[in-house]
Design an enzyme around this catalytic site. Sequence first.
Site, PDB file in Angstrom:
ATOM      1  N   ARG A 184       0.818  -1.223   0.000  1.00 46.20           N
ATOM      2  CA  ARG A 184       0.000   0.000   0.000  1.00 46.20           C
ATOM      3  C   ARG A 184       0.851   1.271   0.000  1.00 46.20           C
ATOM      4  NH1 ARG A 184      -4.005  -1.559   4.288  1.00 46.20           N
ATOM      5  NH2 ARG A 184      -5.172  -3.241   3.376  1.00 46.20           N
ATOM      6  N   ARG A 226      -3.597   6.112   0.946  1.00 45.91           N
ATOM      7  CA  ARG A 226      -4.233   7.302   1.515  1.00 45.91           C
ATOM      8  C   ARG A 226      -3.360   8.079   2.493  1.00 45.91           C
ATOM      9  NH1 ARG A 226      -9.660   4.832   3.707  1.00 45.91           N
ATOM     10  NH2 ARG A 226      -8.282   3.031   3.884  1.00 45.91           N
ATOM     11  N   ARG A 269      -7.527  11.245  -5.752  1.00 48.71           N
ATOM     12  CA  ARG A 269      -8.662  10.327  -5.693  1.00 48.71           C
ATOM     13  C   ARG A 269      -9.971  11.002  -5.280  1.00 48.71           C
ATOM     14  NH1 ARG A 269     -10.825   7.115  -5.994  1.00 48.71           N
ATOM     15  NH2 ARG A 269     -11.117   5.871  -4.126  1.00 48.71           N
ATOM     16  N   ASP A 296      -6.584  -3.587  -7.441  1.00 49.44           N
ATOM     17  CA  ASP A 296      -7.247  -4.197  -6.287  1.00 49.44           C
ATOM     18  C   ASP A 296      -7.419  -5.690  -6.539  1.00 49.44           C
ATOM     19  OD1 ASP A 296      -9.882  -4.898  -4.540  1.00 49.44           O
ATOM     20  OD2 ASP A 296      -8.816  -3.199  -3.701  1.00 49.44           O
ATOM     21  N   TYR A 322     -14.076 -13.229   0.405  1.00 48.84           N
ATOM     22  CA  TYR A 322     -14.771 -11.974   0.085  1.00 48.84           C
ATOM     23  C   TYR A 322     -16.087 -12.241  -0.651  1.00 48.84           C
ATOM     24  CZ  TYR A 322     -11.269  -8.440   1.369  1.00 48.84           C
ATOM     25  OH  TYR A 322     -10.435  -7.604   2.056  1.00 48.84           O
TER      26      TYR A 322
END
Length: 366
Positions: free
Chosen positions: A37, A41, A50, A86, A164
């Site tokens: 990552r 963010r 974004r 992703d 998921y």
Amino acid sequence: LIFLDHIPKDFPKLKNDAFLRACHGQETNHVPVWCMRQAGRYLPEFREFRAGKDFFETCRSPAACCELTLQPLRRFPFDAAIIFSDILVIPQAMGMDVQMVAGKGPTFPEPLKEPEDLLLLQPKVDVNKELGYVFKAITLTRHKLDGKVPLIGFTGAPWTLMAYMIEGGGSTTHSKAKRWLYRHPEASHKLLKMLTDVIVVYLLGQVAAGAQALQVFESHAGCLGPVEFQEFSLPYLRDIARKVKDQLKESGQDVPMIVFAKDGHYGLEDLSQSHYEVVGLDWTIDPRSARERTGGKVSLQGNMDPCALYAPKERISEIVKKMLEGFGTRGYIANLGHGLYPDMDPENVGAFVEAVHTHSRHLNLK
């Protein structure tokens, strides 16, 4: 697998191959470092870029993925880039609806509930058609990197994706997905096999597009016990590596592969004999014990606790030094034991990278 014939040969020459050398257990001047990552963010420029954009729409834009992949490299001397994408693009390619919900994370409005729901999935996925945007992003980024560092492609592993698809999002217990393993073992294997088939072609497509290494994320290994891991995770992880390697061998390519089974420390010995060059580790494993248990069969990657980045810079430097002494500087790639968190200070990420480079150079001189 037609796309292997269309490998673009005009990529810029690689200037820093420390990461690739470390994957193969070769000597390097310094220990290479990158962060899971690293395009994320915690960077103000990432948040700005974004802002107001749908997450998966961003994933489908090669130009946006390229920009987000390059952002951290403008700030820090990382030794590798990892394509911004992703793991859930695969369930999407198989026909499932996945949305990124603010404050909640990835969400499947209609998760798989019973074995008959497998009939709703695309049995044959045209990877070039459904995931071509990832390949375009890789090719574009590989050119824009201008040979600065290698580019890593990645995928989620079958069990993690299955979890998921059944849970419908993140979960602490994964009890719905694990219910399948105990109640519907045959259907579970069928789904895991379907996922494996798509993943293999997807990874080969990433290499054809320009990926120089591949990481397989088994993020949900930790909720399985050793017995379930042996049955529902490990065989598929091995299958993926073996099939990808066999195909690449035919075209004379050698692309290192990394397996990261988070919290799967019970499987360390097995993972080190699964056709992957590198085993990624989370922070719950002691470096020296990981070296002993893997017996020099593989390079290792990891494993600083991401939360150590909340420490003052001097403390980060001490933690890194100890970690490097534990792993040794050969056949080792420094990373965190999990991804960077959004509230982390970029300056401390810089301190981490600098500490890895500085301490490893000193250790190499000894």
